[in-house]
Scaffold this active site. Structure first.
Site, PDB file in Angstrom:
ATOM      1  N   TRP A 174       5.602 103.253  33.961  1.00 19.75           N
ATOM      2  CA  TRP A 174       7.029 103.193  33.634  1.00 19.75           C
ATOM      3  C   TRP A 174       7.661 104.561  33.438  1.00 19.75           C
ATOM      4  CZ3 TRP A 174       7.156 105.871  29.198  1.00 19.75           C
ATOM      5  CH2 TRP A 174       6.052 105.793  28.326  1.00 19.75           C
ATOM      6  N   ASN A 175       6.872 105.612  33.214  1.00 16.51           N
ATOM      7  CA  ASN A 175       7.471 106.862  32.739  1.00 16.51           C
ATOM      8  C   ASN A 175       8.301 107.588  33.805  1.00 16.51           C
ATOM      9  OD1 ASN A 175       4.932 107.360  34.004  1.00 16.51           O
ATOM     10  ND2 ASN A 175       4.873 109.402  33.112  1.00 16.51           N
ATOM     11  N   LYS A 198       2.551  97.010  42.370  1.00 15.81           N
ATOM     12  CA  LYS A 198       2.859  96.385  41.086  1.00 15.81           C
ATOM     13  C   LYS A 198       3.416  97.453  40.147  1.00 15.81           C
ATOM     14  CE  LYS A 198       0.658  95.567  37.235  1.00 15.81           C
ATOM     15  NZ  LYS A 198       1.784  95.596  36.249  1.00 15.81           N
ATOM     16  N   PRO A 199       4.729  97.554  40.044  1.00 19.36           N
ATOM     17  CA  PRO A 199       5.323  98.498  39.096  1.00 19.36           C
ATOM     18  C   PRO A 199       5.202  97.955  37.668  1.00 19.36           C
ATOM     19  CG  PRO A 199       6.845  97.868  40.882  1.00 19.36           C
ATOM     20  CD  PRO A 199       5.732  96.889  40.873  1.00 19.36           C
ATOM     21  N   ASP A 200       5.456  98.821  36.705  1.00 25.75           N
ATOM     22  CA  ASP A 200       5.445  98.387  35.316  1.00 25.75           C
ATOM     23  C   ASP A 200       6.580  97.401  35.050  1.00 25.75           C
ATOM     24  OD1 ASP A 200       4.269  99.161  32.468  1.00 25.75           O
ATOM     25  OD2 ASP A 200       6.451  98.979  32.259  1.00 25.75           O
ATOM     26  N   GLY A 249      -2.052 105.752  35.070  1.00 21.69           N
ATOM     27  CA  GLY A 249      -1.943 105.133  33.752  1.00 21.69           C
ATOM     28  C   GLY A 249      -3.004 105.652  32.809  1.00 21.69           C
ATOM     29  N   SER A 250      -3.437 104.798  31.896  1.00 19.60           N
ATOM     30  CA  SER A 250      -4.353 105.217  30.848  1.00 19.60           C
ATOM     31  C   SER A 250      -5.778 105.349  31.367  1.00 19.60           C
ATOM     32  CB  SER A 250      -4.329 104.210  29.695  1.00 19.60           C
ATOM     33  OG  SER A 250      -4.967 103.005  30.071  1.00 19.60           O
ATOM     34  N   GLU A 271      -4.905 108.678  38.453  1.00 18.87           N
ATOM     35  CA  GLU A 271      -4.356 109.740  37.607  1.00 18.87           C
ATOM     36  C   GLU A 271      -4.222 109.166  36.212  1.00 18.87           C
ATOM     37  OE1 GLU A 271      -0.454 111.398  36.365  1.00 18.87           O
ATOM     38  OE2 GLU A 271      -0.652 112.394  38.310  1.00 18.87           O
ATOM     39  N   LEU A 272      -4.966 109.744  35.256  1.00 17.38           N
ATOM     40  CA  LEU A 272      -5.123 109.133  33.946  1.00 17.38           C
ATOM     41  C   LEU A 272      -4.543 110.026  32.848  1.00 17.38           C
ATOM     42  CD1 LEU A 272      -8.726 107.789  34.638  1.00 17.38           C
ATOM     43  CD2 LEU A 272      -6.531 106.682  35.077  1.00 17.38           C
ATOM     44  N   CYS A 305       2.955 112.745  32.334  1.00 16.19           N
ATOM     45  CA  CYS A 305       1.503 112.929  32.376  1.00 16.19           C
ATOM     46  C   CYS A 305       1.105 114.394  32.273  1.00 16.19           C
ATOM     47  CB  CYS A 305       0.937 112.342  33.665  1.00 16.19           C
ATOM     48  SG  CYS A 305       1.205 110.565  33.832  1.00 16.19           S
ATOM     49  N   GLU A 403      -3.980 111.633  23.129  1.00 15.81           N
ATOM     50  CA  GLU A 403      -2.689 111.807  23.800  1.00 15.81           C
ATOM     51  C   GLU A 403      -1.595 111.066  23.036  1.00 15.81           C
ATOM     52  OE1 GLU A 403      -1.043 111.666  28.378  1.00 15.81           O
ATOM     53  OE2 GLU A 403      -2.444 110.106  27.744  1.00 15.81           O
TER      54      GLU A 403
END
Length: 534
Positions: A174-175, A198-200, A249-250, A271-272, A305, A403
């Site tokens: 979402w960011n 699949k977007p947030d 995401g996470s 990418e975390l 991120c 984080e």
């Protein structure tokens, strides 16, 4: 105002009409949400961080809908893969112009859904246009079949082609709802793949508008499918159907996706998380470093991120840097609105506000000092939190190694550059870092010692993120794989080698014995080595 710009056109009330929204025209919303592959009959209500304004009820997808989306995408992918690279590139260049032409509409939607400052939303449009243009202009460089050295000169011809994976599953956060919705998918399309996205849940409308622009740019309508729903249900179904998965995401969720992909023997790029460090060396321009730190920490309210959460500052400039950094931070304008004058916007949700509040309160309770900020601002918006600078943060505090993903940074003095590098490398993450110094050669040398996928010298993150030919991604627990550059498109392809043997076989000839053949082959290998052949 253009016809496409979302605007209120009637008195419909969300309290009595589930399709209505205060901020957006409901027909406009319906034109976007009908792109979701959904037969479940369920919807998810979305409200804006700007005053809690209702925006939409987004249809939800079931696992069966995910399977249907992949079936449609696979059918479209077959004919798309047969189109020329030039045709695909032309569609990307049309998208580039559409993004710039429709930027006001896109920015409006991004701000309504995310609450970010308008200037931060604009950067999403700019970055996506850069991405489209870069891959369109470099398509042949990345995708053309290339000759490589064969086993024997003249006798062996070898070629390597790039074959599309098939259907790529993209799960985006979402960011940065516009950038993350499309930037990973554009090279996938250029390489001849289809996409199921699949977007947030919070930022579906932006992603759906992006999908609409793809179609307007000339990409086949069925080539980009959109599904919606909870990650454990819909995300798992994507991993179960895709030929390759791209996730942002996470770290915790990234581990689960990697495990699912490993079970199916398919590739993934992840990418975390990050706890990104910035180093201000003793010879740094203090005011330039303070300006960079303000952007590094507070862009998108810290929900980036690659934003900085740890600042290591040399003793020689520490006090002057802190004074300049605090002054710049206190001069920022805050708010949750569509106005260009806002420097820092809102956090996206109550959950994000709760995390930021908990991290700051924990640090203060254990002895950290707040140099500025440190509290929520409900007078400006339900999820607005002041940009916060902490000093005296220690390892027993939650924000030391975890984080925060909000507008909070910890300051630390250092005595030597070796110490600074060691502390920057402490922990498990390795996404992005920054080094400020007047000596750029020295800055690059220090950067090379930091265990991060990207390191910027005299810039926060834009120098690497905006250099589309440079790969971007994380080391260690910050992820695997890269976006941008050659790696950003080659991840969506299989390398296929085709070699043709001429005149003689790679085997004994003319009744020659295996022993004699070995001697001939040995002599040939020695000769090729003397000739400098690879």
């Amino acid at each position: 105002m253009s016809e496409q710009t979302p605007a209120v056109t009637g008195p419909a009330d969300p309290e009595h009409d589930s399709t209505a929204a205060y901020a957006l025209d409901r027909q406009y919303v319906a034109s976007l949400t009908r792109r979701v592959v959904s037969t479940s009959g369920r919807t998810h209500a979305v409200s804006s961080p700007i005053g809690g304004t209702p925006l939409a009820h987004v249809p939800q997808s079931s696992p069966a809908d995910v399977a249907e989306a992949f079936a449609r995408a696979r059918k479209a992918q077959v004919s798309w893969a047969a189109t020329s690279v030039d045709q695909r590139s032309a569609a990307l260049l049309r998208l580039h112009d559409l993004l710039l032409d429709r930027q006001d509409e896109l920015i409006d939607l991004v701000v309504w859904e995310s609450g970010k400052a308008r200037k931060d939303a604009y950067l999403e449009v700019a970055h996506l246009a850069l991405t489209a243009r870069y891959y369109a202009r470099t398509a042949h460089e990345h995708l053309d079949t290339r000759r490589v050295g064969g086993m024997f000169p003249v006798l062996t011809r070898a070629e390597v082609s790039r074959v599309p994976k098939g259907v790529v599953g993209i799960i985006s956060p979402w960011n940065y709802p516009l950038t993350m919705a499309l930037c990973d998918g554009l090279p996938a399309l250029l390489a001849g793949n289809a996409v199921v996205s699949k977007p947030d849940a919070q930022t579906m409308l932006t992603a759906l508008l992006a999908a609409q622009l793809l179609e307007e740019a000339g990409f086949p309508a069925e080539l980009w499918q959109v599904v919606a729903g909870p990650g454990p249900e819909v995300g798992g179904a994507i991993v179960g159907e895709a030929d390759y998965v791209c996730f942002t995401g996470s770290t915790a969720t990234g581990r689960l996706i990697a495990k699912g992909c490993a079970e199916r023997l398919i590739g993934c790029s992840l990418e975390l998380g990050g706890k990104n460090p910035m180093l201000v060396l003793r010879d740094a321009d203090v005011h330039r470093a303070a300006e960079g730190a303000t952007r590094a920490v507070f862009s998108n309210a810290g929900q980036l991120c690659v934003s900085m959460e740890r600042l290591f500052v040399a003793d020689q400039v520490y006090d002057r840097f802190v004074d300049a950094f605090v002054a710049r931070t206190q001069a920022m304008t805050l708010g949750a609105s569509q106005d260009w004058s806002v420097d820092m916007g809102s956090l996206i949700s109550q959950a994000q506000l709760d995390t930021v509040t908990a991290h700051v309160d924990d640090a203060v309770a254990k002895g950290a000092r707040v140099l500025t900020g440190g509290k929520a601002r409900p007078d400006l918006g339900p999820f607005v939190y002041e940009p916060t600078i902490l000093e005296g943060v220690s390892a027993d505090m939650t924000c030391f190694g975890h984080e925060t993903f909000g507008p909070v940074v910890s300051l630390y003095r250092f005595h030597s550059e070796d110490e600074a590098v060691e502390r920057a490398n402490d922990g498990h993450y390795g996404l992005n870092a920054s080094v400020y110094t007047r000596d750029t050669a020295r800055g690059r040398a220090v950067a090379g010692r930091i265990k991060c996928g990207t390191v910027n010298v005299n810039e926060a993150y834009g120098a690497t993120f905006g250099s589309l030919g440079a790969p971007m991604g994380g080391m260690r627990e910050s992820g695997m794989g890269r976006r941008q550059g050659a790696e950003g498109i080659h991840r969506y392809t299989e390398a296929q080698s085709i070699a043709t043997q001429r005149l003689v076989p790679i085997a004994p000839m003319f009744g020659m014995s295996e022993e004699t053949n070995a001697k001939v082959l040995t002599a040939s290998l020695r000769l090729l080595n003397k000739l400098g052949r690879a």
